[in-house]
Design an enzyme around this catalytic site. Structure first.
Site, PDB file in Angstrom:
ATOM      1  N   GLY A   1       0.827  -1.213   0.000  1.00  0.00           N
ATOM      2  CA  GLY A   1       0.000   0.000   0.000  1.00  0.00           C
ATOM      3  C   GLY A   1       0.855   1.254   0.000  1.00  0.00           C
ATOM      4  O   GLY A   1       1.593   1.523  -0.946  1.00  0.00           O
TER       5      GLY A   1
ATOM      6  N   ASP B   1      -3.038 -13.098  -2.627  1.00  0.00           N
ATOM      7  CA  ASP B   1      -2.597 -11.699  -2.689  1.00  0.00           C
ATOM      8  C   ASP B   1      -1.163 -11.580  -2.160  1.00  0.00           C
ATOM      9  O   ASP B   1      -0.306 -10.941  -2.781  1.00  0.00           O
ATOM     10  CB  ASP B   1      -3.574 -10.846  -1.858  1.00  0.00           C
ATOM     11  CG  ASP B   1      -3.175  -9.389  -1.799  1.00  0.00           C
ATOM     12  OD1 ASP B   1      -3.423  -8.676  -2.779  1.00  0.00           O
ATOM     13  OD2 ASP B   1      -2.604  -8.968  -0.770  1.00  0.00           O
TER      14      ASP B   1
ATOM     15  N   LYS C   1       2.465 -10.545  -4.140  1.00  0.00           N
ATOM     16  CA  LYS C   1       3.342  -9.475  -3.647  1.00  0.00           C
ATOM     17  C   LYS C   1       4.765  -9.979  -3.399  1.00  0.00           C
ATOM     18  O   LYS C   1       5.732  -9.306  -3.746  1.00  0.00           O
ATOM     19  CB  LYS C   1       2.747  -8.866  -2.375  1.00  0.00           C
ATOM     20  CG  LYS C   1       1.467  -8.072  -2.665  1.00  0.00           C
ATOM     21  CD  LYS C   1       0.747  -7.727  -1.379  1.00  0.00           C
ATOM     22  CE  LYS C   1      -0.483  -6.864  -1.628  1.00  0.00           C
ATOM     23  NZ  LYS C   1      -1.325  -6.724  -0.427  1.00  0.00           N
TER      24      LYS C   1
ATOM     25  N   GLY D   1      -5.749   0.274   1.915  1.00  0.00           N
ATOM     26  CA  GLY D   1      -6.583   1.456   2.159  1.00  0.00           C
ATOM     27  C   GLY D   1      -6.452   2.453   1.027  1.00  0.00           C
ATOM     28  O   GLY D   1      -5.440   2.520   0.339  1.00  0.00           O
TER      29      GLY D   1
HETATM   30  N1  HSE Z   1      -6.450  -6.773  -0.064  1.00  0.00           N
HETATM   31  C1  HSE Z   1      -5.163  -6.203   0.127  1.00  0.00           C
HETATM   32  C2  HSE Z   1      -4.776  -6.298   1.618  1.00  0.00           C
HETATM   33  C3  HSE Z   1      -5.169  -4.777  -0.335  1.00  0.00           C
HETATM   34  O1  HSE Z   1      -5.644  -6.560   2.446  1.00  0.00           O
HETATM   35  O2  HSE Z   1      -3.621  -6.129   1.940  1.00  0.00           O
HETATM   36  C4  HSE Z   1      -3.814  -4.167  -0.508  1.00  0.00           C
HETATM   37  O3  HSE Z   1      -3.052  -4.808  -1.476  1.00  0.00           O
END
Ligand code: HSE
Length: 414
Positions: free
Chosen positions: A128, A195, A199, A296
């Site tokens: 983020g 997710d 990353k 966010g």
């Molecule tokens: N869904 C992801 C999280 C959003 O909760 O980290 C940010 O990449």
């Protein structure tokens, strides 16, 4: 400089908001004013302050030579990929927060950007608002990066924190995360670790200077973690976190995403709620930790706008290229070494203890006084390969003395 935004969802609308609110200081930093000229979305936003900028026609963006930078915040690998290719081929820079697209098609998109003399930047795709892509690719460039360990998903970290603090189940904590707008209506990508996997694949590709394919990373999520697991971890003076690790092993790369027992002495143990943290180990710098809000609207939007400012200031083309190695570059999962916390329900405790010792050698038993659980043996194994662990767990399941193997959770090594 005029830009366009593709996708007016949480992050896309946040980008427009950050530019509207901080226009003056952004202009000071960029050396010129940055204006949003068009926003592409198929939905209507009659009450939005950006409604005058909306279009449903991609031609208004790709055919407009005045738009030099395109922000892609659509997500996924469908329309987002098609529009990114169109933009880069038309000589427009592209900035994105779309980790799935970068993780899956990064090599081709970076090459396309380089071939067209433009940039493809994705600081917002990991962590983020935490600056991590640029520090890793530029500030730490003099280091040989040996490893990365991180908490890379805000939703799952929030759920695990909530479960522990409020003694609630995974399902209750997930529901709460959805009510608070953290988890998606379909939370699969977050809770099943996909997710996080995308990353760590992106970070590893930068750190190790070659493409790390996310489909080759062993990935487990947190949906099987229970409060009892957390209480056993507590008895070990530890907490459970969803951890991504990657490191060099010889000339190959090892990467894994899984829940892990993390000692309270480890810097990642104190990372709570939606916060993310990434520990990077370099040969010159030692360990450096990056910490902040990993999800966010505004934190992520601020990272997107920082990439836009970078392009306006430097007008550079992407130089980063992720080569796909012709031979396999990943350590086979079965060959990787691990230690685990194992929980087994016993039919006969002393027989089960003897069977465990026969299968695993000497183990350390973990004792926790957990209401409603009096027929379990919990123990930590010595270090062994994943294949050896899988064989022993399979054998343990066959023992007459054992009713069920309740859970197997890896232990994060310091
Ligand atoms: N869904 C992801 C999280 C959003 O909760 O980290 C940010 O990449």
């Amino acid at each position: 400089m005029d830009i366009a935004i593709l996708g007016y969802g949480v992050v896309g609308s946040g980008v427009a908001e950050v530019i509207r609110k901080n226009g003056r200081s952004i202009a000071d930093r960029a050396g010129e004013q940055i204006r949003v000229r068009k926003i592409l979305d198929i939905r209507d936003f009659p009450d939005s302050p950006d409604r005058e900028l909306m279009t449903r026609d991609p031609g208004e963006i790709f055919g407009d030579p005045g738009i030099k930078i395109v922000v892609e915040t659509i997500g996924g690998t469908g329309a987002a990929r098609e529009f990114t290719i169109r933009a880069l081929s038309a000589g427009k820079h592209v900035v994105t927060s779309n980790k799935e697209l970068v993780a899956v098609h990064g090599p081709e998109l970076l090459k396309l950007a380089a071939d067209n003399g433009v940039s493809y930047l994705f600081e917002a795709s990991v962590g983020g608002g935490i600056p991590i892509i640029r520090p890793l690719s530029q500030c730490l460039a003099a280091n040989v990066i040996n490893g990365i360990t991180g908490i890379l998903n805000g939703t799952t970290n929030y759920i695990l924190t909530k479960m522990r603090r409020e003694n609630c189940s995974f399902e209750e904590a997930l529901k709460n995360a959805q009510q608070n707008g953290y988890a998606e209506a379909d939370p699969t990508a977050d809770v099943e670790g996909h997710d996080t996997c995308r990353k760590i694949a992106i970070l590893s590709s930068i750190a190790f200077n070659e493409y790390v394919d996310c489909s080759r990373i062993h990935t487990e999520g947190i949906s099987r973690i229970t409060l009892a697991d957390m209480l056993y971890a507590e008895a070990m003076d530890s907490v459970i976190k969803l951890i991504a690790v990657s490191r060099r092993e010889g000339d190959r790369i090892f990467a894994r995403v899984s829940p892990a027992v993390v000692s309270r002495e480890h810097p990642l143990a104190g990372v709570e709620d939606v916060f993310n943290a990434i520990v990077v180990s370099g040969d010159a710098i030692g360990d450096a930790m990056f910490y902040g809000r990993g999800a966010g609207k505004l934190p992520t939007a601020s990272a997107v706008v920082a990439d836009v400012i970078d392009i306006v200031k430097h007008n550079e083309r992407t130089k980063m290229v992720w080569q796909r190695r012709e031979t396999d570059n990943m350590v086979p999962f079965g060959d990787s070494v691990t230690r685990c916390l194992v929980r087994a329900k016993a039919r006969d405790r002393s027989e089960a203890a003897a069977d465990i010792e026969r299968l695993f050698g000497q183990v350390d038993h973990v004792r926790a006084d957990i209401k409603g659980i009096d027929d379990e043996l919990a123990f930590t194994t010595s270090r062994m390969t994943e294949s050896s662990l899988a064989e022993r767990i399979a054998a343990l399941k066959q023992m007459k003395s054992v009713k069920e193997v309740v859970n197997v959770i890896r232990i994060l090594e310091p």
